[in-house]
Scaffold this motif. Structure first.
Motif, short mmCIF file in Angstrom:
data_model
loop_
_atom_site.label_atom_id
_atom_site.label_comp_id
_atom_site.label_asym_id
_atom_site.label_seq_id
_atom_site.Cartn_x
_atom_site.Cartn_y
_atom_site.Cartn_z
N GLY B 107 2.84 16.70 -10.88
CA GLY B 107 3.99 16.07 -11.41
C GLY B 107 4.02 14.42 -11.19
O GLY B 107 4.80 13.49 -11.40
N GLY B 108 2.95 13.81 -10.74
CA GLY B 108 2.58 12.43 -10.82
C GLY B 108 3.04 11.87 -9.28
O GLY B 108 2.73 10.65 -9.25
N ASP B 109 3.39 12.57 -8.33
CA ASP B 109 3.74 12.05 -7.19
C ASP B 109 3.55 13.01 -5.89
O ASP B 109 4.20 13.88 -5.98
CB ASP B 109 5.18 11.63 -7.30
N CYS B 110 2.50 13.02 -5.55
CA CYS B 110 2.15 13.77 -4.18
C CYS B 110 0.88 13.44 -3.54
O CYS B 110 0.25 12.37 -3.80
CB CYS B 110 1.67 15.20 -4.85
N TYR B 111 0.84 13.83 -2.13
CA TYR B 111 -0.17 13.37 -1.34
C TYR B 111 -0.82 14.60 -0.53
O TYR B 111 -0.20 15.64 -0.28
CB TYR B 111 0.19 12.30 -0.39
N SER B 112 -1.99 14.32 0.00
CA SER B 112 -2.70 15.41 0.45
C SER B 112 -3.79 14.91 1.73
O SER B 112 -3.52 13.98 2.00
CB SER B 112 -3.54 16.34 -0.35
N HIS B 113 -4.96 15.51 1.65
CA HIS B 113 -5.88 15.00 2.77
C HIS B 113 -6.57 13.71 2.10
O HIS B 113 -6.34 13.58 0.95
CB HIS B 113 -6.73 16.12 2.89
N PHE B 114 -7.26 13.06 2.84
CA PHE B 114 -8.20 12.05 2.35
C PHE B 114 -9.75 12.31 2.11
O PHE B 114 -10.41 12.78 3.03
CB PHE B 114 -8.21 10.91 3.47
N ASP B 115 -10.19 12.53 0.94
CA ASP B 115 -11.38 13.03 0.75
C ASP B 115 -12.66 11.89 0.75
O ASP B 115 -13.72 12.35 0.68
CB ASP B 115 -11.37 13.95 -0.69
N SER B 116 -12.27 10.68 0.63
CA SER B 116 -13.44 9.76 0.51
C SER B 116 -12.53 8.50 1.20
O SER B 116 -11.44 8.16 0.99
CB SER B 116 -13.56 9.34 -0.96
N TRP B 117 -13.36 7.79 1.99
CA TRP B 117 -13.12 6.60 2.72
C TRP B 117 -13.79 5.21 2.50
O TRP B 117 -15.02 5.60 2.04
CB TRP B 117 -13.29 6.83 4.10
N GLY B 118 -13.31 4.14 2.42
CA GLY B 118 -14.18 2.96 2.38
C GLY B 118 -14.90 2.80 3.81
O GLY B 118 -14.81 3.59 4.72
N GLN B 119 -15.77 1.79 3.73
CA GLN B 119 -16.56 1.45 4.91
C GLN B 119 -15.93 0.63 6.02
O GLN B 119 -16.20 0.76 7.15
CB GLN B 119 -17.75 0.50 4.58
N GLY B 120 -14.50 0.42 5.82
CA GLY B 120 -13.69 -0.43 6.74
C GLY B 120 -13.97 -1.68 6.99
O GLY B 120 -14.97 -2.30 6.30
N THR B 121 -12.80 -2.42 7.28
CA THR B 121 -12.76 -3.98 7.31
C THR B 121 -12.37 -4.42 8.60
O THR B 121 -11.14 -3.84 8.80
CB THR B 121 -11.86 -4.37 6.04
N LEU B 122 -13.11 -4.93 9.37
CA LEU B 122 -12.43 -5.63 10.63
C LEU B 122 -11.70 -6.52 10.43
O LEU B 122 -12.23 -7.77 9.96
CB LEU B 122 -13.72 -5.67 11.49
N VAL B 123 -10.71 -6.87 11.06
CA VAL B 123 -9.71 -7.90 10.96
C VAL B 123 -9.48 -8.18 12.58
O VAL B 123 -8.97 -7.28 13.30
CB VAL B 123 -8.45 -7.57 10.45
N THR B 124 -9.94 -9.42 12.90
CA THR B 124 -9.74 -10.07 14.06
C THR B 124 -8.62 -10.66 14.31
O THR B 124 -8.97 -11.80 13.61
CB THR B 124 -11.10 -10.46 14.65
N VAL B 125 -7.55 -10.66 15.18
CA VAL B 125 -6.38 -11.57 15.26
C VAL B 125 -6.67 -12.27 16.90
O VAL B 125 -6.52 -11.78 17.93
CB VAL B 125 -5.28 -10.91 15.09
N SER B 126 -6.94 -13.61 16.68
CA SER B 126 -7.19 -14.17 17.94
C SER B 126 -7.02 -15.94 18.04
O SER B 126 -7.22 -16.28 17.02
CB SER B 126 -8.62 -13.97 18.50
N SER B 127 -6.54 -16.16 19.07
CA SER B 127 -6.12 -17.82 19.16
C SER B 127 -7.47 -18.40 19.40
O SER B 127 -7.60 -19.79 19.16
CB SER B 127 -5.05 -18.16 20.01
#
Lengths: 109, 127
Positions: B107-127
């Motif tokens: 019906g256009g609105d549902c969620y389930s398991h995650f079957d494919s993933w991106g490679q990831g993006t490292l975000v570093t927060v530092s002064s």
């Protein structure tokens, strides 16, 4: 939110032996449970969904069972490439919040 | 096959904002939710939010409400995650992941398991 608790935190098993990993939900998630494998420096990989359905390309030595609040991932005969961290995840419809367990590290004995 | 490609690593100062993109290919972009998951150094996986690429509808974990927003550009099959007022404890690898449920089947609105993933993006927060 639903809290997922995995045990043990670390499991030491010899290659060729069986490994059994556990995941418990703080309330029923029916069969809305997935397992993921993650190796160092890599994104997680889907192993199982619907508690007991293997994802595409996952070897038959991986099996999942359970429903409600108690779940198990079994690896029947460990291969060298199976040593990794494993996470369970619930995706129940209500509340609409997805949660992961804290992970089980499977290491070579 | 399904492929999710994320933008590159970012280094930000505390209080700054960051935008991470996730470009999808190999399937109908509007047919599956996209989720964001983060992983702090040495820690486990933490679900953050999802977006319905068809409707633009979103849902957030409570701890990220007010600091995270998402958008999408269906013409280029790309989802964006915007994270503002960054803190040092937001340092993490951020992953996008495709939901395994096909929206037409629910019906256009549902969620389930995650079957494919991106490679990831490292975000570093530092002064």
């Amino acid at each position: 939110e639903i809290v997922m608790t995995q045990s043990p935190a670390t499991l030491s098993v010899s290659p060729g032996e069986r490994a059994t990993l556990f995941c418990r939900a703080s309330q029923s998630v029916s069969s809305n449970l997935a397992w993921y494998q993650q190796k160092p420096g890599q994104a997680p990989r889907l192993l199982m969904f619907g508690a007991s359905t293997r994802a595409t390309g996952i070897p038959a030595r991986f099996s999942g069972s359970g429903s409600g609040t108690e779940f198990t991932l079994t690896i029947s005969s460990l291969q060298s490439e199976d040593f990794a961290v494993y996470y369970c995840q619930q995706y129940n419809n209500w509340p609409p919040v997805i949660t992961f367990g804290q992970g089980t590290r499977l290491e070579i004995k | 096959q399904v492929h999710l490609v994320q933008s590159g690593a970012e280094v930000k100062k505390p209080g700054a904002s960051v935008k991470v993109s996730c470009k999808a290919s190999g399937y109908t972009f509007t047919a599956h939710y996209i989720h964001w998951v983060r992983q702090a150094p040495g820690q486990g996986l933490e679900w953050m939010a999802w977006i319905n690429p068809n409707s633009g509808g979103t849902n957030f974990a409570q701890k990220f409400q007010g600091r995270v927003s998402m958008g999408r550009d269906t013409s280029i099959s790309t989802v964006y995650m915007y994270f503002n007022t960054l803190r040092s404890d937001d340092t993490a690898v951020y992953y996008c992941a495709r939901d395994g449920a096909e929206l037409a089947s629910c019906g256009g609105d549902c969620y389930s398991h995650f079957d494919s993933w991106g490679q990831g993006t490292l975000v570093t927060v530092s002064s």
